[in-house]
Design a protein around this motif. Sequence first.
Motif, PDB file in Angstrom:
ATOM      1  N   ILE A   1       0.850  -1.192   0.000  1.00 39.05           N
ATOM      2  CA  ILE A   1       0.000   0.000   0.000  1.00 39.05           C
ATOM      3  C   ILE A   1       0.886   1.242   0.000  1.00 39.05           C
ATOM      4  O   ILE A   1       1.578   1.523   0.979  1.00 39.05           O
ATOM      5  CB  ILE A   1      -0.918   0.010   1.236  1.00 39.05           C
ATOM      6  N   ASP A   2       0.881   1.975  -1.121  1.00 40.36           N
ATOM      7  CA  ASP A   2       1.672   3.213  -1.231  1.00 40.36           C
ATOM      8  C   ASP A   2       3.140   3.010  -0.877  1.00 40.36           C
ATOM      9  O   ASP A   2       3.810   3.939  -0.398  1.00 40.36           O
ATOM     10  CB  ASP A   2       1.071   4.320  -0.350  1.00 40.36           C
ATOM     11  N   ASP A   3       3.644   1.781  -1.053  1.00 37.76           N
ATOM     12  CA  ASP A   3       5.054   1.455  -0.780  1.00 37.76           C
ATOM     13  C   ASP A   3       5.436   1.659   0.684  1.00 37.76           C
ATOM     14  O   ASP A   3       6.625   1.773   1.011  1.00 37.76           O
ATOM     15  CB  ASP A   3       5.990   2.279  -1.676  1.00 37.76           C
ATOM     16  N   THR A   4       4.441   1.714   1.581  1.00 39.86           N
ATOM     17  CA  THR A   4       4.745   1.935   3.005  1.00 39.86           C
ATOM     18  C   THR A   4       4.152   0.872   3.919  1.00 39.86           C
ATOM     19  O   THR A   4       4.659   0.654   5.018  1.00 39.86           O
ATOM     20  CB  THR A   4       4.234   3.307   3.478  1.00 39.86           C
ATOM     21  N   HIS A   5       3.065   0.223   3.506  1.00 38.65           N
ATOM     22  CA  HIS A   5       2.372  -0.746   4.348  1.00 38.65           C
ATOM     23  C   HIS A   5       1.999  -1.981   3.529  1.00 38.65           C
ATOM     24  O   HIS A   5       2.022  -1.959   2.296  1.00 38.65           O
ATOM     25  CB  HIS A   5       1.108  -0.142   4.964  1.00 38.65           C
ATOM     26  N   LEU A   6       1.634  -3.041   4.231  1.00 37.52           N
ATOM     27  CA  LEU A   6       1.136  -4.259   3.607  1.00 37.52           C
ATOM     28  C   LEU A   6      -0.316  -4.462   3.995  1.00 37.52           C
ATOM     29  O   LEU A   6      -0.714  -4.195   5.138  1.00 37.52           O
ATOM     30  CB  LEU A   6       1.964  -5.470   4.040  1.00 37.52           C
ATOM     31  N   GLY A   7      -1.119  -4.943   3.057  1.00 36.34           N
ATOM     32  CA  GLY A   7      -2.526  -5.210   3.329  1.00 36.34           C
ATOM     33  C   GLY A   7      -2.997  -6.427   2.562  1.00 36.34           C
ATOM     34  O   GLY A   7      -2.247  -7.011   1.773  1.00 36.34           O
ATOM     35  N   LEU A   8      -4.241  -6.790   2.775  1.00 36.99           N
ATOM     36  CA  LEU A   8      -4.822  -7.972   2.143  1.00 36.99           C
ATOM     37  C   LEU A   8      -6.023  -7.581   1.302  1.00 36.99           C
ATOM     38  O   LEU A   8      -6.914  -6.861   1.763  1.00 36.99           O
ATOM     39  CB  LEU A   8      -5.243  -8.987   3.208  1.00 36.99           C
ATOM     40  N   LEU A   9      -6.030  -8.051   0.063  1.00 36.86           N
ATOM     41  CA  LEU A   9      -7.169  -7.900  -0.843  1.00 36.86           C
ATOM     42  C   LEU A   9      -7.871  -9.254  -0.901  1.00 36.86           C
ATOM     43  O   LEU A   9      -7.348 -10.203  -1.482  1.00 36.86           O
ATOM     44  CB  LEU A   9      -6.685  -7.482  -2.236  1.00 36.86           C
TER      45      LEU A   9
END
Length: 281
Positions: free
Chosen positions: A164-172
């Motif tokens: 996410i925006d090269d700053t965080h990790l998330g799950l789709l």
Amino acid sequence: MPPIGRTARLRVSKSLDFGVYLVDELLGEVLLPKSEVPRGCAVGDWLQVFLYKDSKDVAIATTRTPLATVGTCAYLEVVAVDSVGAFLNWGLPKDLFVPFAEQKRRMEVGRFYTVFVYLDNTGRIAATPRLQRHLSELSEVHRAGQPVELLICGRTDLGYRAAIDDTHLGLLFDGDVFEPIVQGQRYAGFIKELREDGKLTVCLRLDNEESRDALGEQLVAYMRERGGSMAFNDKSPPEQIYKAFGVSKKVFKRALGQLYREKRVLLEEQRVSLVKPTPER
């Protein structure tokens, strides 16, 4: 912020047979090789360049645009492997180095990997597939509905892992995917939820009142262009709905239901039609 691994706008200070020198406040004079100097370039001109280190560990400039910069993620191909690590093609003459210590399993030539680009403790540019060392899985700064850019990193049992925006990790989640998803591709998306454990879930399209209103107007325009009706309704196959409107069947049905409650459409057995306005007397 260290200039190595990033783009900068620098002034030409000196012109020689083998190139021009550019002035950087931290690095001093940096060479832009002759082969990269734009035609007509003169002392005093300003150039947009990318700064990195050559094979001799000397700072050098290029007018080429790399596939990634320090502090960003990218999906890159391995072009070589030797006794110290792997090397990735990132669009510059000197390949991008991935130390063995940063590899989850040995990288293979010809395969693509999602990596994060960083400066190592010697100030050299390197990459790692261990994204969680640089991207946080927890967030206190995001909010539901916030627009973000997503880079698809790979599959999980529940869906897709995304940077996410090269700053965080998330799950789709798979349930929020209604189009072909390509690993390494960037997508415009949204924060769907900030979970109680601080982790993030993301989506490609919001299912809220604003987006339903927009989709409703899209459906109305679609019917007007086709004589006032369409061969879609709440029984249409999901893949046909997505192909026509780029949304899931659930989102389509909610927008259609809103139009029905507003008495703007008639729901028929095989079609949906616009309600004709009552003639004025």
